[in-house]
Design a protein around this motif. Structure first.
Motif, mmCIF file in Angstrom:
data_model
loop_
_atom_site.group_PDB
_atom_site.id
_atom_site.type_symbol
_atom_site.label_atom_id
_atom_site.label_comp_id
_atom_site.label_asym_id
_atom_site.label_seq_id
_atom_site.Cartn_x
_atom_site.Cartn_y
_atom_site.Cartn_z
ATOM 1 N N ARG A 135 -19.333 19.187 -40.236
ATOM 2 C CA ARG A 135 -19.854 18.160 -41.146
ATOM 3 C C ARG A 135 -21.322 18.428 -41.470
ATOM 4 N NH1 ARG A 135 -17.428 12.242 -39.319
ATOM 5 N NH2 ARG A 135 -15.436 12.992 -38.491
ATOM 6 N N ARG A 136 -22.083 18.759 -40.425
ATOM 7 C CA ARG A 136 -23.493 19.074 -40.644
ATOM 8 C C ARG A 136 -23.623 20.305 -41.541
ATOM 9 N NH1 ARG A 136 -26.434 20.577 -35.378
ATOM 10 N NH2 ARG A 136 -25.579 18.526 -34.808
ATOM 11 N N THR A 143 -12.111 13.170 -44.797
ATOM 12 C CA THR A 143 -13.400 12.961 -44.135
ATOM 13 C C THR A 143 -14.384 14.059 -44.499
ATOM 14 O OG1 THR A 143 -12.369 11.778 -42.293
ATOM 15 C CG2 THR A 143 -14.539 12.723 -41.898
ATOM 16 N N LEU A 144 -13.953 15.323 -44.418
ATOM 17 C CA LEU A 144 -14.844 16.422 -44.768
ATOM 18 C C LEU A 144 -15.112 16.453 -46.272
ATOM 19 C CD1 LEU A 144 -13.685 19.369 -42.477
ATOM 20 C CD2 LEU A 144 -15.547 17.736 -42.140
ATOM 21 N N TYR A 145 -14.105 16.159 -47.048
ATOM 22 C CA TYR A 145 -14.284 16.093 -48.503
ATOM 23 C C TYR A 145 -15.403 15.113 -48.854
ATOM 24 C CZ TYR A 145 -13.062 14.909 -53.364
ATOM 25 O OH TYR A 145 -13.092 14.671 -54.714
ATOM 26 N N SER A 146 -15.423 14.002 -48.144
ATOM 27 C CA SER A 146 -16.419 12.956 -48.426
ATOM 28 C C SER A 146 -17.807 13.349 -47.958
ATOM 29 C CB SER A 146 -15.994 11.638 -47.770
ATOM 30 O OG SER A 146 -14.714 11.234 -48.234
ATOM 31 N N CYS A 147 -17.890 14.323 -47.036
ATOM 32 C CA CYS A 147 -19.194 14.769 -46.525
ATOM 33 C C CYS A 147 -19.955 15.625 -47.532
ATOM 34 C CB CYS A 147 -19.006 15.604 -45.262
ATOM 35 S SG CYS A 147 -18.639 14.643 -43.797
ATOM 36 N N VAL A 148 -19.220 16.239 -48.451
ATOM 37 C CA VAL A 148 -19.835 17.220 -49.344
ATOM 38 C C VAL A 148 -20.686 16.515 -50.386
ATOM 39 C CG1 VAL A 148 -19.379 19.020 -51.047
ATOM 40 C CG2 VAL A 148 -17.999 18.885 -48.966
ATOM 41 N N GLU A 149 -21.944 16.910 -50.467
ATOM 42 C CA GLU A 149 -22.873 16.285 -51.411
ATOM 43 C C GLU A 149 -23.114 17.155 -52.632
ATOM 44 O OE1 GLU A 149 -26.281 15.534 -48.984
ATOM 45 O OE2 GLU A 149 -25.314 13.892 -47.873
#
Length: 590
Positions: free
Chosen positions: A257-258, A278-284
């Motif tokens: 995630r980081r 969850t990981l999809y949502s982490c991407v900025e």
């Protein structure tokens, strides 16, 4: 702990979190078909052990959705619980959202673990729930952390290097090809989440998933860097040195995630079917939602992999013939059961060079158990064999040079006219796929009817796919190409492996399936383009005794005789005299 107690514990958590329902898919954070024990939450909460299904629990009800492969098994495993079985693709079966719309109040909050659900499926579910009374979806809760007290840990099995002599292409070259494919779709990098894609890309293998030689990890590829997110305890000094030499950095699994938040490129490709929500949502950064290019790269086998498949199929054919010879020598099958014949076959495979494991749990279904598509015998269901009827045997192995998948239906003695008719219809469907010639790029859906047309004329059908891709010492199920009734646009191209496995299942009576693994090869080029054909890689006789020969077309007889001649010529030199004599008779002309 009983299913009833587990549901009670879950509902306590739901009440505390103000949730009216919780959804448990079959998947893990990597969207695998087969998952490590740590992520078998659906099985924990429902008791249903099949590889595909979704459990949904409300404060007052529970239901489980699964497909036709598991209808019979699910009915048995859910017996005595409050779960209602929902049969997918059967008329009248509601979708999960429709069912929740009836079971929950308007505006209710429903939850799912976003880490174990693909981005694509979650976004679709959010839209479906909104249409059902304005329900909302929460994705940041895993209640299993609170109620699964003896939950197995995330596996920490060691990773091993897959030698170039079997892989046929270096990890460095594969990464270069992936980067080119990313540039072609204007992506600067990608997050790779599918475990078999990661293993293929890096030429590494593991044992974190039952029967599948993969390891729990993520891989992030950018224009200049490659980072493997994995528990470093899994990597020996030799593997760490290998990765460094291939230009791959290593970071802790939980740091992905980081890593995504720190990702420095302008955009990143995310496959919504493989990357969890969850990981999809982490991407900025800008997200490019597209199919992972690795899927199709992996399915087209290079010459080394094709050679490995031929070698693995030879070994597997030897083991299968030794097994069939041994089985034929049993006078009345006294003392033999579904589990004991499965163990015997596994033991014969284990004697072959480069054998590593089975490629899936063997399906040995005798009599009425053959009608349970994904039946797996247990001590409670283990049926004794008798000198009559049909034994359906679906099995496969993992060899260092290839993966095998084969089904044979074997007459153990006298069989009924109905069994013969159904057996011959299945064989006809199998042969028609083998005989097919088709334009390059055709979809498997366009070919699927060839396996079913004679069955349909007699009002028979099967609800599973006719064929799936097979990995190269990887997962036995490999996509995206398939032979299937439902529309699957993935093209069939030269170098792909795919199974041919039509079947018919009559509940309470018997089942028939015949399966070979095929290779797609060139056929001819004309003014209408490039045409392809199938080559059988599997080497094993098909039982002739249940065949109604009058039902076979001349081209089907010709194919069967030619196939059996090739099986005999290839395998006989590797057998002892008695086995070779048996094989000669098993391969004699129809």
């Amino acid at each position: 702990m009983s299913i009833s107690q587990r549901l009670s514990d879950l509902r306590e958590v739901m009440q505390r979190e103000h949730l009216e329902a919780f959804i448990f898919p079959s998947t893990d954070p990597h969207q695998g078909e087969y998952v490590p024990d740590h992520w078998k939450g659906r099985e924990f909460i429902s008791g249903f052990s099949g590889s595909a299904g979704t459990a949904v629990v409300t404060m007052t009800s529970a239901a489980l959705w699964t497909d036709s492969r598991y209808f019979i098994a699910a009915e048995e495993q859910l017996k005595g619980t409050e779960y209602q079985l929902m049969k997918l693709k059967v008329e009248g079966t509601p979708t999960i959202a429709e069912w929740l719309g009836r079971e929950c109040s308007p505006g209710a909050e429903v939850a799912i673990d976003g880490e174990c659900s693909s981005a694509g499926s979650v976004k679709e579910l959010i839209a479906d729930l909104r249409r059902q009374g304005g329900m909302t979806l929460r994705t940041n809760l895993d209640p299993l952390k609170l109620i699964w007290h003896d939950r197995p840990p995330v596996p920490e099995n060691p990773v091993e290097i897959y030698p170039l002599e079997y892989a046929g292409e270096s990890a460095h070259d594969k990464i270069a090809r992936i980067r080119k494919a990313l540039r072609d779709c204007h992506a600067d990098g990608m997050l790779m989440a599918a475990l078999d894609d990661i293993a293929w890309t890096l030429n590494l293998r593991g044992s974190d998933v039952h029967c599948n030689p993969v390891f729990v990890s993520y891989l992030v590829i950018s224009s200049s860097d490659v980072t493997l997110y994995i528990n470093k305890a899994k990597l020996s000094p030799a593997v760490q040195a290998y990765l460094k030499a291939e230009g791959v950095a290593v970071a802790p699994y939980e740091d992905v995630r980081r890593g995504l938040k720190d990702y420095f490129e302008y955009n990143i490709l995310l496959d919504p079917d493989e990357v969890n929500y969850t990981l999809y949502s982490c991407v900025e950064r800008e997200k490019i939602e597209a199919e992972s290019p690795v899927k199709r790269m992996k399915t087209v086998k290079n010459p080394t992999e094709i050679s490995g498949f031929r070698s693995a199929m030879l070994k597997d054919g030897i083991a299968m013939v030794k097994f069939l010879y041994w089985l034929s020598a049993q006078s009345d099958y006294s003392g033999l059961t579904e589990m004991s014949v499965s163990d015997k076959l596994e033991g014969l495979r284990a004697e072959q060079p480069l054998y590593r494991d089975i490629s899936f749990d063997t399906i040995a279904g005798y009599g009425e158990h053959g009608a349970i598509v994904h039946y797996e015998a247990t001590p409670a269901t283990d049926m004794p064999l008798r000198p009559e009827g049909l034994l359906l045997l679906d099995s496969g192995a993992q060899y260092l040079d290839g993966t095998t998948d084969i089904t044979r239906t074997i007459a153990l003695g006298p069989v009924s006219d109905e069994m013969k008719r159904v057996y011959t219809l299945v064989l006809k469907g199998h042969i028609q796929i083998e005989l097919c010639k088709f334009p390059s790029g055709s979809s498997g859906t366009q070919l699927d009817i060839l396996a079913r047309k004679d069955m349909w004329r007699q009002g028979l059908n099967y609800l599973h796919g006719t064929g799936h891709g097979v990995g190269s010492y990887l997962n036995v199920h490999e996509g995206p190409h398939q032979l299937r009734m439902e529309w699957k646009p993935a093209p069939l191209v030269e170098g792909m492996t795919i199974t041919d496995e039509p079947g018919v299942y009559l509940p309470g009576k018997f089942g028939v399936r015949i399966e070979n693994t095929l290779l797609i090869t060139p056929y001819k080029e004309t003014e209408f383009g490039r045409f392809l054909q199938f080559e059988s890689l599997t080497l094993c006789p098909i039982d002739k005794s249940p065949i109604v020969s009058e039902m076979l077309l001349p081209e089907e007889v010709e194919w069967l005789n030619a196939y059996h001649q090739r099986v005999f010529d290839t395998l006989a030199p590797h057998l002892d005299a008695a086995e070779a004599a048996w094989l000669q008779e098993a391969c004699s002309a129809v």
